[in-house]
Design a protein around this motif. Structure first.
Motif, PDB file in Angstrom:
ATOM      1  N   GLY A   1     -30.539 -12.951 -44.944  1.00 35.80           N
ATOM      2  CA  GLY A   1     -31.266 -11.817 -44.791  1.00 35.80           C
ATOM      3  C   GLY A   1     -32.285 -12.372 -43.686  1.00 35.80           C
ATOM      4  O   GLY A   1     -33.252 -12.095 -43.653  1.00 35.80           O
TER       5      GLY A   1
ATOM      6  N   SER B   1     -24.273 -14.673 -44.632  1.00 43.76           N
ATOM      7  CA  SER B   1     -24.149 -13.687 -45.384  1.00 43.76           C
ATOM      8  C   SER B   1     -24.886 -12.379 -44.994  1.00 43.76           C
ATOM      9  O   SER B   1     -24.631 -11.236 -45.430  1.00 43.76           O
ATOM     10  CB  SER B   1     -24.355 -13.787 -47.267  1.00 43.76           C
ATOM     11  OG  SER B   1     -25.668 -14.225 -47.436  1.00 43.76           O
ATOM     12  N   ASP B   2     -25.726 -12.620 -44.295  1.00 41.59           N
ATOM     13  CA  ASP B   2     -26.710 -11.592 -43.962  1.00 41.59           C
ATOM     14  C   ASP B   2     -27.623 -12.098 -42.499  1.00 41.59           C
ATOM     15  O   ASP B   2     -27.677 -13.355 -42.508  1.00 41.59           O
ATOM     16  CB  ASP B   2     -27.558 -10.706 -44.871  1.00 41.59           C
ATOM     17  CG  ASP B   2     -27.909  -9.498 -44.386  1.00 41.59           C
ATOM     18  OD1 ASP B   2     -27.692  -8.891 -43.325  1.00 41.59           O
ATOM     19  OD2 ASP B   2     -28.604  -8.753 -45.191  1.00 41.59           O
TER      20      ASP B   2
ATOM     21  N   GLY C   1     -21.160 -12.176 -43.590  1.00 39.23           N
ATOM     22  CA  GLY C   1     -21.958 -10.788 -43.065  1.00 39.23           C
ATOM     23  C   GLY C   1     -22.776 -11.608 -41.977  1.00 39.23           C
ATOM     24  O   GLY C   1     -22.973 -12.749 -41.709  1.00 39.23           O
ATOM     25  N   GLY C   2     -23.781 -10.658 -41.481  1.00 39.23           N
ATOM     26  CA  GLY C   2     -24.516 -11.142 -40.355  1.00 39.23           C
ATOM     27  C   GLY C   2     -24.002 -10.973 -38.983  1.00 39.23           C
ATOM     28  O   GLY C   2     -22.501 -10.750 -38.848  1.00 39.23           O
TER      29      GLY C   2
END
Length: 464
Positions: A324, A347-348, A372-373
């Motif tokens: 994130g 993951s992001d 992810g990401g």
């Protein structure tokens, strides 16, 4: 019953017995009751006993004995008449006694009620006095708290002023004292935390003479090492607080850190957690040593290396986790040194290499796990750099080489496992250098077209 349990008299209010009647009034009621009883007995005596005959002879003057005495029916009528009148008198006396007694009881009850009212009013006054006393006590307590808070603020301000003076010294040993003092204030006074962090970061932004080298002037090298110890202490203390759990009162997670234009020659931030806040390395220079981000976590924040210059040393993100957070290397220049993301997990979020210039050094993305990401090389120029993705796993997320110029150097996907359409070469130019997929473990990604054949591809991809 123990007398200690009896209600205590209230000053100014007559004492009341358990029956609610003052002692004097109770005595009067007793006398009235006795007189009433005597009157009743007297009336009964007069009616039923010889009193009637006495009344006839002495009051009515009717002889009952002797030669003129009335006899027979006349005698009986005279006596009955006297008894009737005596009974009426007795009844009247009893009624009067009853009325008097009732009136006395009513007056006593009224006085008791009045005493109860006065007692209640006195209790209310006592309660109000107690309430006012409690309010006064609370206000005193609040004043004490305000005084204590003001005293504490004064102490913190004094500590802060002394720490700033120490940090402004030209002696590294004194500066170290100021660094630790500011970190202590940031721990003890959360409302001063960001201010103390800003001061520590501003110290790192001060001009800093580079390492004169082993062959440099001994005194200059000694001074360099002393001031480097102060700077590395600042970075270490920041890392120590960022490793604390977010619910720890001394944790600095979520704070902002401004490392703009700082010259780094090492620093320990391993296992730091960057959760929220802004971490700014804009224009920073990484000249030597290792800035250690091993096992660090980047969660829901923003880290900027915009315009940073890598002329030597290592920026180590081994086993770091990105979830994130966006990390930007926009306009950064890599002339030398190592950027290491080995075993990192994405993951992001997005790692951005927009308009980044690679003319030397080594970027290691080996063994990363991209679930992810995005890794985004937008407008980047590779001219003498090695980017290594070997043994990595791409199960989701994307790598974009968009408008990227491959003029020299090597990009290796040796032994990389690719799932699906995860790598894109959009409008990129391969005028030199090598992009190698020969040992990649995957089927040909749909995004690869015939114009991508300048890239070294596995044989089976050419036939697909």
């Amino acid at each position: 019953m123990d007398d200690s349990y009896r209600p205590q008299p209230i000053p100014g209010i007559p004492s009341v017995t358990d029956e609610g009647t003052p002692p004097k009034r109770r005595w009067i009621g007793t006398v009235v009751g006795v007189l009433g009883a005597i009157a009743m007995l007297a009336a009964l005596f007069a009616v039923l006993g010889p009193g009637a005959a006495w009344w006839v002879e002495h009051v009515d003057k009717v002889p009952l004995d002797g030669k003129d005495a009335v006899t027979g029916k006349d005698r009986q009528d005279v006596l009955d008449n006297a008894r009737g009148r005596l009974a009426g008198i007795a009844a009247g006396l009893l009624a009067a006694a009853a009325i008097f007694y009732t009136a006395a009881n009513a007056a006593s009850a009224r006085r008791t009620a009045e005493a109860a009212v006065r007692s209640s009013e006195a209790s209310e006054r006592t309660t109000q006095a107690a309430f006012h006393s409690a309010e006064a006590s609370q206000e005193t307590a609040r004043a004490a708290v305000r005084t204590a808070a003001a005293t504490e603020r004064g102490l913190v301000t004094g500590r802060y002023t002394a720490a700033i003076d120490q940090l402004g010294s030209d002696k590294p040993a004194v500066q170290l004292g100021g660094v630790h003092a500011l970190a202590g204030i940031a721990d003890d006074a959360p409302d001063m935390r960001q201010t103390c962090i800003d001061v520590l970061c501003s110290y790192l932004r001060l001009p800093y003479d580079p390492d004169p080298g082993a062959n440099g002037d001994p005194s200059a090298r000694k001074a360099y090492r002393a001031f480097r110890e102060v700077r590395h202490t600042v970075i270490r203390l920041i890392g120590n607080r960022l490793r604390l759990s977010s619910n720890n009162p001394h944790s600095w997670q979520g704070s902002d850190f401004d490392f703009t234009d700082v010259i780094f020659d090492g620093g320990d931030l391993h296992k730091s957690v960057f959760s929220g806040g802004t971490i700014d390395f804009k224009g920073a220079q990484f000249a030597s040593g290792t800035v250690n981000f091993e096992e660090a976590e980047f969660i829901d924040g923003y880290v900027s290396f915009k315009g940073a210059q890598f002329t030597g040393g290592t920026l180590d993100f081994t086993e770091a986790k990105f979830a994130g957070s966006d990390i930007s290397f926009e306009f950064a220049k890599f002339f030398d040194g190592i950027l290491n993301f080995e075993y990192a997990e994405f993951s992001d979020g997005e790692v951005q290499f927009w308009d980044t210039e690679f003319s030397g050094g080594h970027m290691n993305f080996s063994y990363i796990n991209l679930t992810g990401g995005i890794l985004h090389f937008l407008g980047a120029t590779l001219n003498g750099n090695t980017i290594d993705f070997r043994d990595s796993r791409f199960s989701d997320g994307s790598i974009f080489f968009e408008d990227t110029e491959f003029a020299d150097g090597t990009v290796s996907f040796d032994n990389t496992t690719l799932t699906g359409d995860t790598i894109f070469f959009k409008n990129s130019e391969l005028t030199g250098g090598t992009v190698d997929f020969t040992n990649a473990k995957c089927q040909r990604p749909p995004s690869f077209t015939r114009q991508d054949l300048g890239i070294l591809l596995p044989t089976e991809w050419h036939n697909s």
